[in-house]
Motif scaffolding. Structure first.
Motif, PDB file in Angstrom:
ATOM      1  N   VAL A 159      36.856  30.901 -25.351  1.00  0.00           N
ATOM      2  CA  VAL A 159      37.837  29.912 -25.815  1.00  0.00           C
ATOM      3  C   VAL A 159      38.901  30.628 -26.645  1.00  0.00           C
ATOM      4  O   VAL A 159      38.862  30.617 -27.882  1.00  0.00           O
ATOM      5  N   PRO A 160      39.854  31.302 -26.018  1.00  0.00           N
ATOM      6  CA  PRO A 160      40.891  31.980 -26.799  1.00  0.00           C
ATOM      7  C   PRO A 160      41.869  30.977 -27.399  1.00  0.00           C
ATOM      8  O   PRO A 160      42.140  29.927 -26.815  1.00  0.00           O
ATOM      9  N   ARG A 161      42.369  31.319 -28.571  1.00  0.00           N
ATOM     10  CA  ARG A 161      43.398  30.515 -29.239  1.00  0.00           C
ATOM     11  C   ARG A 161      44.415  31.500 -29.806  1.00  0.00           C
ATOM     12  O   ARG A 161      44.226  32.063 -30.885  1.00  0.00           O
ATOM     13  N   PHE A 162      45.482  31.719 -29.047  1.00  0.00           N
ATOM     14  CA  PHE A 162      46.439  32.768 -29.355  1.00  0.00           C
ATOM     15  C   PHE A 162      47.268  32.437 -30.599  1.00  0.00           C
ATOM     16  O   PHE A 162      47.523  31.269 -30.904  1.00  0.00           O
ATOM     17  N   ASP A 163      47.706  33.511 -31.287  1.00  0.00           N
ATOM     18  CA  ASP A 163      48.593  33.384 -32.450  1.00  0.00           C
ATOM     19  C   ASP A 163      48.026  32.428 -33.487  1.00  0.00           C
ATOM     20  O   ASP A 163      48.661  31.455 -33.881  1.00  0.00           O
ATOM     21  N   TYR A 164      46.806  32.716 -33.950  1.00  0.00           N
ATOM     22  CA  TYR A 164      46.138  31.883 -34.952  1.00  0.00           C
ATOM     23  C   TYR A 164      46.019  30.431 -34.487  1.00  0.00           C
ATOM     24  O   TYR A 164      46.036  29.499 -35.295  1.00  0.00           O
ATOM     25  N   GLY A 165      45.889  30.226 -33.170  1.00  0.00           N
ATOM     26  CA  GLY A 165      45.760  28.876 -32.643  1.00  0.00           C
ATOM     27  C   GLY A 165      47.056  28.108 -32.556  1.00  0.00           C
ATOM     28  O   GLY A 165      47.047  26.899 -32.290  1.00  0.00           O
ATOM     29  N   ARG A 166      48.192  28.794 -32.725  1.00  0.00           N
ATOM     30  CA  ARG A 166      49.490  28.111 -32.701  1.00  0.00           C
ATOM     31  C   ARG A 166      50.165  28.179 -31.339  1.00  0.00           C
ATOM     32  O   ARG A 166      51.151  27.487 -31.099  1.00  0.00           O
ATOM     33  N   GLN A 167      49.653  29.027 -30.429  1.00  0.00           N
ATOM     34  CA  GLN A 167      50.311  29.250 -29.154  1.00  0.00           C
ATOM     35  C   GLN A 167      49.425  28.754 -28.006  1.00  0.00           C
ATOM     36  O   GLN A 167      48.303  29.211 -27.834  1.00  0.00           O
ATOM     37  N   ALA A 168      49.925  27.799 -27.225  1.00  0.00           N
ATOM     38  CA  ALA A 168      49.180  27.301 -26.073  1.00  0.00           C
ATOM     39  C   ALA A 168      49.117  28.355 -24.975  1.00  0.00           C
ATOM     40  O   ALA A 168      49.918  29.295 -24.949  1.00  0.00           O
ATOM     41  N   HIS A 169      48.162  28.182 -24.057  1.00  0.00           N
ATOM     42  CA  HIS A 169      48.039  29.129 -22.957  1.00  0.00           C
ATOM     43  C   HIS A 169      47.621  28.410 -21.680  1.00  0.00           C
ATOM     44  O   HIS A 169      47.158  27.259 -21.717  1.00  0.00           O
ATOM     45  N   LYS A 170      47.771  29.098 -20.567  1.00  0.00           N
ATOM     46  CA  LYS A 170      47.299  28.628 -19.275  1.00  0.00           C
ATOM     47  C   LYS A 170      46.153  29.513 -18.814  1.00  0.00           C
ATOM     48  O   LYS A 170      46.107  30.708 -19.144  1.00  0.00           O
ATOM     49  N   THR A 171      45.240  28.922 -18.040  1.00  0.00           N
ATOM     50  CA  THR A 171      44.070  29.654 -17.571  1.00  0.00           C
ATOM     51  C   THR A 171      44.062  29.692 -16.049  1.00  0.00           C
ATOM     52  O   THR A 171      44.202  28.650 -15.392  1.00  0.00           O
ATOM     53  N   HIS A 172      43.900  30.912 -15.488  1.00  0.00           N
ATOM     54  CA  HIS A 172      43.895  31.103 -14.033  1.00  0.00           C
ATOM     55  C   HIS A 172      42.556  31.707 -13.630  1.00  0.00           C
ATOM     56  O   HIS A 172      42.207  32.816 -14.049  1.00  0.00           O
ATOM     57  N   LEU A 173      41.809  30.986 -12.811  1.00  0.00           N
ATOM     58  CA  LEU A 173      40.492  31.427 -12.350  1.00  0.00           C
ATOM     59  C   LEU A 173      40.618  32.081 -10.981  1.00  0.00           C
ATOM     60  O   LEU A 173      41.263  31.548 -10.074  1.00  0.00           O
ATOM     61  N   THR A 174      40.017  33.264 -10.812  1.00  0.00           N
ATOM     62  CA  THR A 174      39.991  33.953  -9.528  1.00  0.00           C
ATOM     63  C   THR A 174      38.544  34.249  -9.153  1.00  0.00           C
ATOM     64  O   THR A 174      37.617  33.978  -9.917  1.00  0.00           O
ATOM     65  N   ASP A 175      38.341  34.834  -7.984  1.00  0.00           N
ATOM     66  CA  ASP A 175      36.980  35.185  -7.550  1.00  0.00           C
ATOM     67  C   ASP A 175      36.357  36.250  -8.440  1.00  0.00           C
ATOM     68  O   ASP A 175      35.127  36.347  -8.538  1.00  0.00           O
ATOM     69  N   ASP A 176      37.179  37.071  -9.087  1.00  0.00           N
ATOM     70  CA  ASP A 176      36.668  38.212  -9.853  1.00  0.00           C
ATOM     71  C   ASP A 176      36.823  38.065 -11.359  1.00  0.00           C
ATOM     72  O   ASP A 176      36.498  38.994 -12.108  1.00  0.00           O
ATOM     73  N   GLY A 177      37.339  36.939 -11.829  1.00  0.00           N
ATOM     74  CA  GLY A 177      37.491  36.773 -13.258  1.00  0.00           C
ATOM     75  C   GLY A 177      38.490  35.696 -13.617  1.00  0.00           C
ATOM     76  O   GLY A 177      38.756  34.775 -12.833  1.00  0.00           O
ATOM     77  N   VAL A 178      39.083  35.852 -14.791  1.00  0.00           N
ATOM     78  CA  VAL A 178      39.954  34.821 -15.350  1.00  0.00           C
ATOM     79  C   VAL A 178      41.116  35.498 -16.065  1.00  0.00           C
ATOM     80  O   VAL A 178      40.948  36.568 -16.672  1.00  0.00           O
ATOM     81  N   VAL A 179      42.297  34.861 -16.026  1.00  0.00           N
ATOM     82  CA  VAL A 179      43.439  35.301 -16.816  1.00  0.00           C
ATOM     83  C   VAL A 179      43.837  34.171 -17.761  1.00  0.00           C
ATOM     84  O   VAL A 179      44.071  33.041 -17.320  1.00  0.00           O
ATOM     85  N   PHE A 180      43.877  34.487 -19.064  1.00  0.00           N
ATOM     86  CA  PHE A 180      44.387  33.565 -20.072  1.00  0.00           C
ATOM     87  C   PHE A 180      45.786  34.038 -20.437  1.00  0.00           C
ATOM     88  O   PHE A 180      45.958  35.158 -20.948  1.00  0.00           O
ATOM     89  N   ASP A 181      46.790  33.216 -20.206  1.00  0.00           N
ATOM     90  CA  ASP A 181      48.186  33.632 -20.354  1.00  0.00           C
ATOM     91  C   ASP A 181      48.895  32.709 -21.338  1.00  0.00           C
ATOM     92  O   ASP A 181      49.063  31.518 -21.079  1.00  0.00           O
ATOM     93  N   SER A 182      49.306  33.278 -22.483  1.00  0.00           N
ATOM     94  CA  SER A 182      50.024  32.490 -23.491  1.00  0.00           C
ATOM     95  C   SER A 182      51.530  32.654 -23.389  1.00  0.00           C
ATOM     96  O   SER A 182      52.276  32.113 -24.202  1.00  0.00           O
ATOM     97  N   GLY A 183      51.973  33.426 -22.419  1.00  0.00           N
ATOM     98  CA  GLY A 183      53.393  33.724 -22.307  1.00  0.00           C
ATOM     99  C   GLY A 183      53.742  35.036 -22.964  1.00  0.00           C
ATOM    100  O   GLY A 183      54.298  35.943 -22.340  1.00  0.00           O
ATOM    101  N   GLY A 184      53.379  35.188 -24.215  1.00  0.00           N
ATOM    102  CA  GLY A 184      53.644  36.441 -24.921  1.00  0.00           C
ATOM    103  C   GLY A 184      52.505  37.429 -24.828  1.00  0.00           C
ATOM    104  O   GLY A 184      52.664  38.611 -25.132  1.00  0.00           O
ATOM    105  N   MET A 185      51.329  36.944 -24.405  1.00  0.00           N
ATOM    106  CA  MET A 185      50.163  37.820 -24.348  1.00  0.00           C
ATOM    107  C   MET A 185      49.208  37.308 -23.276  1.00  0.00           C
ATOM    108  O   MET A 185      49.080  36.099 -23.054  1.00  0.00           O
TER     109      MET A 185
END
Length: 606
Positions: free
Chosen positions: A120-146
């Motif tokens: 459960v990532p919460r980027f920038d001290y929990g101030r930055q929302a993110h999107k989650t992308h699930l693939t066959d080999d893992g996951v990408v959590f993308d906040s835009g800046g990180m």
């Protein structure tokens, strides 16, 4: 609890792992960067990464792999025993990078065991929302800046990780089932080069072996052969974990906002490098034989005083920059409700005269151990001393960074005396030009001033501030730096006064805030640095058996992994930022002083 954590890191950032398998503090890409996991300060909004057995019927044990910074959390269930092995492969030493890896290796050592996973990532001290992308080999959590990428660990064709799912909160949850002897897990990588990929267990084992080999080969350079080798090894490994390798800077602690009193206001950000702490680090590391690290820290210090016209800032970011604007995270509740949670540090601009003495003493000790002082460095040192000559005799905020106004603190004057004394010695030893005559005048003026105004006849002790009767344990260093003889009658009476007022069952308070208001409400625990300084002072004064008892009792307050926070509370709990470099530095100093005293004296009555 603060104490229920181990520290892992890659020499550019670090993470805290709880005894229940949760990473609940991790800042990226540097120690002083915003957090990705911050549940330690707010479980609802901070973010976390948990791996634990399914259900509640299990027992937990935690240890470091001997002589390494690899953390093992053992889970014992009815059906089997599993191990969670957490470590961070080393980042580049010579340059900063945004790419960091957190390895969470799972293995079943007996029977069958099912793990539940929650990321459960919460980027920038929990101030930055993110999107989650699930693939066959893992996951990408993308906040835009990180981005944070989860790479699954599995054998080719293994589909047992398909149960992982993405929740409405953009978190990932799932299960991993293991039979005896199997190895699985995942790797969390920041700024990954490419999409998630399946990592075979053999590659994970290779990363594990490389990491173990690094830490063991590094620790093997220690020259300490005294009585407390295990504790000092763990302390020096912890200090290394808090070092930012590209610059040689050491953070005071890898955390922010952990309270000095539960529910109190003294919740500071320690993810920066204090001139004072870095100066102590040089001496402690030299005393254990780590000359390369000491030289790196000395180089970082040299860059700071070479970049100034005289006055130093008391703390800096790990890259040497000075922007430490203090703010509060109003959306975070704080550790066990201890609010405000502060990031940045408003004390950075304070005047603290003691840092100049600690700086010059570290340069002097480094010189004695063969660390060279070049032309540019010497010119900067003379500039610092010339500035101090014009400014030492004025009120300041002091070593404890009080926020109740400036005062004439005895410790600040003491360390100003040290600065001039060491400058004179360096000038003579190096045969370098400088205003040694002027420095000698300042040194002697300070010496007489402290005896006239820092000594309180009624208390029969040196006191915190001129024209006061307040005691302060920072002055325990007076004999260590050579200002007063360790067996001077007035020093004995000072130790007695401190013992009667500041020492409780061998633990030492900094001072009594009721007697010396510091501009903040509430109290604090005993200060672990001061307890180890008390051991040092007792040993030098000839109270060797008493010093050993205080030291041994202090060791009982360490965590299950041999770590210390800044303070110890009334019930023995760890308080303040964790782990704290200053505490581990002072532990090393106290042990070495005590070893020397025990090797050169017979038994003493307590």
């Amino acid at each position: 609890m603060i104490a229920d954590h181990g520290l892992i890191g890659d020499l550019q950032t670090a993470a805290l792992v709880s005894a229940d398998g949760a990473i609940d503090w991790f800042c990226c890409p540097r120690f002083d960067s915003p957090s990705v996991f911050g549940a330690l300060l707010d479980h609802e909004h901070g973010g976390w990464c948990v791996v634990r057995p399914v259900g509640e019927d299990y027992r937990v044990k935690q240890l470091y792999l001997p002589d390494t910074a690899v953390l093992i959390t053992r889970f014992m269930t009815r059906s089997g025993t599993g191990e969670l092995v957490d470590f961070m492969p080393l980042a580049p030493r010579t340059h900063a990078t945004d790419n960091h890896r957190l390895v969470r290796m799972l293995r079943s050592v007996r029977g069958q065991i099912d793990f539940e996973v929650e990321v459960v990532p919460r980027f920038d001290y929990g101030r930055q929302a993110h999107k989650t992308h699930l693939t066959d080999d893992g996951v990408v959590f993308d906040s835009g800046g990180m981005t944070l990428t989860l790479h699954a660990v599995r054998e080719s064709g293994d589909t047992r990780l398909a149960a992982i799912r993405v929740g409405d909160d953009n978190a990932v949850r799932g299960r991993i089932s293991l039979d005896a002897g199997e190895v699985r897990g995942f790797v969390l990588e920041s700024a990954a080069d490419g999409p998630p990929r399946a990592i075979p267990p053999s590659e994970l084992e290779h990363l594990f072996q490389l990491t173990v080999r690094f830490w063991r080969s590094w620790l093997a350079r220690s020259t300490y052969r005294g009585r407390w080798r295990e504790m000092l090894n763990r302390s020096v490994l912890t200090l290394k974990l808090m070092t930012y390798a590209p610059t040689g800077a050491m953070v005071a602690a890898p955390t922010a906002g952990l309270p000095e009193q539960i529910g109190g206001l003294r919740n500071w950000d320690y993810r920066y490098t204090w001139v004072r702490d870095a100066s102590f680090a040089v001496y402690s590391l030299l005393s254990m034989g780590f000359t390369e690290e000491a030289a790196d820290f000395a180089g970082w210090l040299a860059d700071r005083y070479q970049d100034t016209t005289g006055r130093l800032q008391i703390m800096y970011r790990v890259d040497g920059t000075t922007d430490l604007t203090e703010q509060t995270l109003d959306h975070w509740a704080g550790y066990r409700g201890s609010w405000p949670v502060r990031i940045g540090n408003g004390a950075a601009g304070q005047l603290q005269l003691d840092i100049y003495g600690e700086l010059l003493d570290s340069v002097y000790q480094g010189h004695r151990h063969g660390l060279a002082v070049g032309y540019r460095g010497w010119e900067a040192i003379t500039g610092v001393l010339d500035w101090l000559g014009d400014n030492w005799d004025q009120p300041e905020e002091g070593i404890w960074e009080t926020r109740g106004g400036r005062a004439d603190f005895t410790y600040g004057r003491l360390m100003s005396w040290v600065a001039f004394d060491r400058g004179i010695r360096l000038s003579e030893s190096l045969r370098r030009p400088g205003q040694a005559g002027r420095w000698r005048v300042h040194r002697d003026r300070i010496y007489r001033q402290i005896w006239e105004r820092g000594w309180h006849k009624g208390r029969r002790a040196f006191v915190q501030r001129y024209d006061s009767d307040v005691l302060d344990s920072s002055l325990l260093r007076m004999s260590q730096v050579g200002f007063v003889a360790a067996r001077d009658p007035k020093w004995f009476s000072t130790l007695t006064a401190m013992e009667e007022e500041l020492v409780v069952d061998s633990l030492v308070y900094r001072y009594n805030p009721d007697a010396a208001p510091d501009g903040l409400r509430g109290g604090e625990g005993t200060f672990s640095l001061c307890t180890f300084a008390y051991v040092n002072a007792l040993a030098k004064a000839g109270y060797v058996d008493k010093a050993r008892l205080v030291f041994e009792k202090m060791l009982t307050y360490s965590t299950h992994l041999g770590l210390y926070a800044e303070e110890i509370g009334p019930t023995g709990e760890q308080l303040g930022n964790f782990p704290q470099a200053f505490t581990h530095l002072s532990l090393i100093d106290a042990a070495i002083t005590l070893d020397d005293a025990l090797d050169n004296t017979g038994p003493q009555w307590i």
